[in-house]
Design a protein around this motif. Structure first.
Motif, mmCIF file in Angstrom:
data_model
loop_
_atom_site.group_PDB
_atom_site.id
_atom_site.type_symbol
_atom_site.label_atom_id
_atom_site.label_comp_id
_atom_site.label_asym_id
_atom_site.label_seq_id
_atom_site.Cartn_x
_atom_site.Cartn_y
_atom_site.Cartn_z
ATOM 1 N N SER A 1 -4.454 11.846 6.492
ATOM 2 C CA SER A 1 -5.484 11.391 6.524
ATOM 3 C C SER A 1 -6.132 9.569 6.196
ATOM 4 C CB SER A 1 -6.599 12.352 6.044
ATOM 5 O OG SER A 1 -6.763 12.233 4.711
ATOM 6 N N LEU A 2 -7.662 9.248 6.231
ATOM 7 C CA LEU A 2 -7.921 8.003 5.701
ATOM 8 C C LEU A 2 -7.276 7.732 4.538
ATOM 9 C CD1 LEU A 2 -10.666 6.819 8.727
ATOM 10 C CD2 LEU A 2 -8.478 5.767 8.122
ATOM 11 N N PRO A 3 -8.085 9.214 3.276
ATOM 12 C CA PRO A 3 -8.231 8.615 2.464
ATOM 13 C C PRO A 3 -6.871 8.578 1.234
ATOM 14 C CG PRO A 3 -10.135 10.312 2.699
ATOM 15 C CD PRO A 3 -9.434 9.957 3.960
ATOM 16 N N GLY A 4 -6.345 9.383 1.913
ATOM 17 C CA GLY A 4 -4.505 9.130 1.849
ATOM 18 C C GLY A 4 -4.026 7.576 2.222
ATOM 19 N N TRP A 5 -4.456 7.380 3.024
ATOM 20 C CA TRP A 5 -3.965 5.455 3.012
ATOM 21 C C TRP A 5 -4.787 4.699 2.629
ATOM 22 C CZ3 TRP A 5 0.791 4.704 5.381
ATOM 23 C CH2 TRP A 5 1.075 5.429 6.445
ATOM 24 N N THR A 6 -5.907 5.076 2.741
ATOM 25 C CA THR A 6 -6.822 4.336 1.191
ATOM 26 C C THR A 6 -6.432 4.869 -0.111
ATOM 27 O OG1 THR A 6 -8.770 4.753 2.413
ATOM 28 C CG2 THR A 6 -8.924 3.297 0.210
ATOM 29 N N LEU A 7 -5.397 5.256 -0.854
ATOM 30 C CA LEU A 7 -5.121 5.673 -1.703
ATOM 31 C C LEU A 7 -3.758 5.018 -2.121
ATOM 32 C CD1 LEU A 7 -4.892 7.491 -4.687
ATOM 33 C CD2 LEU A 7 -3.972 8.967 -3.117
ATOM 34 N N ALA A 8 -2.776 5.160 -0.936
ATOM 35 C CA ALA A 8 -1.687 4.303 -1.125
ATOM 36 C C ALA A 8 -2.456 2.659 -1.062
ATOM 37 C CB ALA A 8 -0.850 4.716 0.316
ATOM 38 N N GLY A 9 -3.147 2.288 -1.014
ATOM 39 C CA GLY A 9 -3.986 1.051 -0.594
ATOM 40 C C GLY A 9 -4.203 0.251 -2.085
ATOM 41 N N PHE A 10 -4.729 1.446 -2.810
ATOM 42 C CA PHE A 10 -5.385 1.041 -3.850
ATOM 43 C C PHE A 10 -4.074 1.120 -4.584
ATOM 44 C CE2 PHE A 10 -9.884 2.471 -2.726
ATOM 45 C CZ PHE A 10 -10.397 1.189 -3.186
ATOM 46 N N VAL A 11 -2.734 2.401 -4.356
ATOM 47 C CA VAL A 11 -1.692 2.031 -5.247
ATOM 48 C C VAL A 11 -1.021 0.983 -5.348
ATOM 49 C CG1 VAL A 11 0.457 2.920 -5.963
ATOM 50 C CG2 VAL A 11 -1.728 4.528 -5.383
ATOM 51 N N LEU A 12 -0.651 0.322 -3.926
ATOM 52 C CA LEU A 12 -0.302 -1.583 -3.682
ATOM 53 C C LEU A 12 -0.973 -2.218 -3.979
ATOM 54 C CD1 LEU A 12 0.966 -0.751 -0.025
ATOM 55 C CD2 LEU A 12 2.660 -0.934 -2.146
ATOM 56 N N LEU A 13 -2.592 -2.189 -4.282
ATOM 57 C CA LEU A 13 -3.278 -3.966 -4.675
ATOM 58 C C LEU A 13 -3.335 -3.161 -6.177
ATOM 59 C CD1 LEU A 13 -5.497 -5.376 -3.666
ATOM 60 C CD2 LEU A 13 -7.335 -2.952 -4.278
ATOM 61 N N ALA A 14 -2.879 -2.268 -6.740
ATOM 62 C CA ALA A 14 -2.654 -2.197 -7.784
ATOM 63 C C ALA A 14 -1.632 -3.342 -8.828
ATOM 64 C CB ALA A 14 -2.581 -0.825 -9.067
ATOM 65 N N LEU A 15 -0.628 -3.581 -8.099
ATOM 66 C CA LEU A 15 0.495 -4.378 -7.980
ATOM 67 C C LEU A 15 -0.501 -5.931 -8.611
ATOM 68 C CD1 LEU A 15 2.732 -3.626 -5.682
ATOM 69 C CD2 LEU A 15 2.978 -2.722 -7.930
ATOM 70 N N ALA A 16 -1.351 -6.498 -8.594
ATOM 71 C CA ALA A 16 -1.842 -7.152 -8.441
ATOM 72 C C ALA A 16 -2.230 -7.177 -9.906
ATOM 73 C CB ALA A 16 -2.684 -7.918 -7.089
ATOM 74 N N PRO A 17 -2.854 -6.766 -10.157
ATOM 75 C CA PRO A 17 -3.883 -6.958 -12.018
ATOM 76 C C PRO A 17 -2.334 -6.607 -12.560
ATOM 77 C CG PRO A 17 -4.854 -5.081 -10.560
ATOM 78 C CD PRO A 17 -3.645 -5.613 -9.822
ATOM 79 N N LEU A 18 -1.666 -5.824 -12.841
ATOM 80 C CA LEU A 18 -0.322 -5.436 -12.996
ATOM 81 C C LEU A 18 0.243 -6.651 -13.421
ATOM 82 C CD1 LEU A 18 0.645 -1.817 -12.345
ATOM 83 C CD2 LEU A 18 -0.223 -2.602 -14.535
ATOM 84 N N GLY A 19 0.178 -7.407 -12.130
ATOM 85 C CA GLY A 19 1.020 -9.109 -11.857
ATOM 86 C C GLY A 19 0.317 -9.510 -12.950
ATOM 87 N N LEU A 20 -0.582 -9.964 -13.114
ATOM 88 C CA LEU A 20 -1.460 -10.471 -13.971
ATOM 89 C C LEU A 20 -1.714 -10.291 -14.710
ATOM 90 C CD1 LEU A 20 -5.002 -9.936 -12.576
ATOM 91 C CD2 LEU A 20 -3.892 -12.664 -12.527
ATOM 92 N N LEU A 21 -1.545 -8.640 -15.391
ATOM 93 C CA LEU A 21 -0.855 -8.830 -16.973
ATOM 94 C C LEU A 21 -0.297 -9.176 -17.472
ATOM 95 C CD1 LEU A 21 -2.543 -5.289 -17.044
ATOM 96 C CD2 LEU A 21 -3.460 -7.033 -18.493
ATOM 97 N N LEU A 22 0.637 -8.806 -16.538
ATOM 98 C CA LEU A 22 2.493 -9.960 -16.726
ATOM 99 C C LEU A 22 2.721 -11.038 -17.087
ATOM 100 C CD1 LEU A 22 4.986 -8.090 -16.867
ATOM 101 C CD2 LEU A 22 5.755 -8.892 -14.006
ATOM 102 N N ALA A 23 1.757 -11.616 -16.494
ATOM 103 C CA ALA A 23 1.942 -13.262 -16.040
ATOM 104 C C ALA A 23 0.898 -13.124 -17.504
ATOM 105 C CB ALA A 23 0.684 -13.624 -15.011
ATOM 106 N N ALA A 24 0.034 -12.879 -18.093
ATOM 107 C CA ALA A 24 -0.782 -12.825 -19.773
ATOM 108 C C ALA A 24 1.072 -12.941 -20.613
ATOM 109 C CB ALA A 24 -1.255 -11.822 -19.345
ATOM 110 N N ASN A 25 1.942 -12.300 -20.283
ATOM 111 C CA ASN A 25 3.024 -12.444 -20.728
ATOM 112 C C ASN A 25 3.712 -12.886 -20.732
ATOM 113 O OD1 ASN A 25 2.385 -9.996 -23.043
ATOM 114 N ND2 ASN A 25 2.216 -8.760 -21.584
ATOM 115 N N ARG A 26 3.926 -13.891 -20.387
ATOM 116 C CA ARG A 26 4.591 -15.166 -19.742
ATOM 117 C C ARG A 26 5.057 -15.947 -20.848
ATOM 118 N NH1 ARG A 26 0.800 -17.306 -15.838
ATOM 119 N NH2 ARG A 26 -0.172 -18.612 -16.765
#
Length: 178
Positions: A144-169
């Motif tokens: 269903s659409l909420p399932g796809w949206t959940l998958a999208g948010f999980v993928l989108l979480a990679l960007a904030p995690l990348g920002l936090l990773l960049a803070a530790n460069r």
């Protein structure tokens, strides 16, 4: 590989997150205006979570902080917006999984509630569930659409995690040694 990802600047992570937010909104608006699917109150709140994350990514891309503090702040703010989206999509999926006899009754529309109730009550009522949020109007590959949206948010979480990773460069450049 992690070191390569850590070296990506804040602007790169922010633009990637912003681009994915634009993609998520384009799909949502396309389904609404081209396919004719009306968003339920939880769908609208999920869209707001996407827009909140997009706003943080946009400001982070424009600001492009050099120091660690900026990357951490933008990473945590965008992660909070994405986390809210994950929680909302998960709640939406839970409502859709309920047996028919346990689905909450449909309440008034979101526009009407916003006109007559304080925002806190509107949010409480939307999160407690509505029959219209439990309806499954569209499936893609059995999800269903909420399932796809959940998958999208999980993928989108990679960007904030990348920002936090960049803070530790590792810091390169001149270091004063006194």
């Amino acid at each position: 590989m992690i070191d390569d990802l850590r070296r990506l600047p804040v602007r790169t992570w922010s633009l990637a997150g912003l681009a994915f937010c634009v993609l998520m909104m384009a799909v949502a608006l396309g389904l609404e205006h081209l396919v004719g699917l009306e968003p339920c109150p939880l769908c609208i709140l999920q869209r707001l979570a996407v827009l909140a994350a997009a706003a943080v990514f946009l400001v982070a891309a424009i600001h492009d902080p050099v120091g660690r503090a900026g990357a951490v702040i933008y990473g945590l703010l965008s992660l909070a917006a994405v986390g809210a989206g994950i929680a909302l999509a998960g709640r939406h999926l839970w409502l859709q999984s309920l047996p028919a006899d346990q689905v909450p009754s449909c309440g008034p529309g979101l526009d009407y509630m916003l006109e007559i109730l304080p925002l806190q009550q509107v949010l409480a009522q939307v999160l407690s569930g509505s029959g219209e949020c439990a309806e499954i109007d569209f499936l893609l590959l059995g999800i269903s659409l909420p399932g796809w949206t959940l998958a999208g948010f999980v993928l989108l979480a990679l960007a904030p995690l990348g920002l936090l990773l960049a803070a530790n460069r590792p810091r390169h450049g001149y270091r004063w040694q006194g």
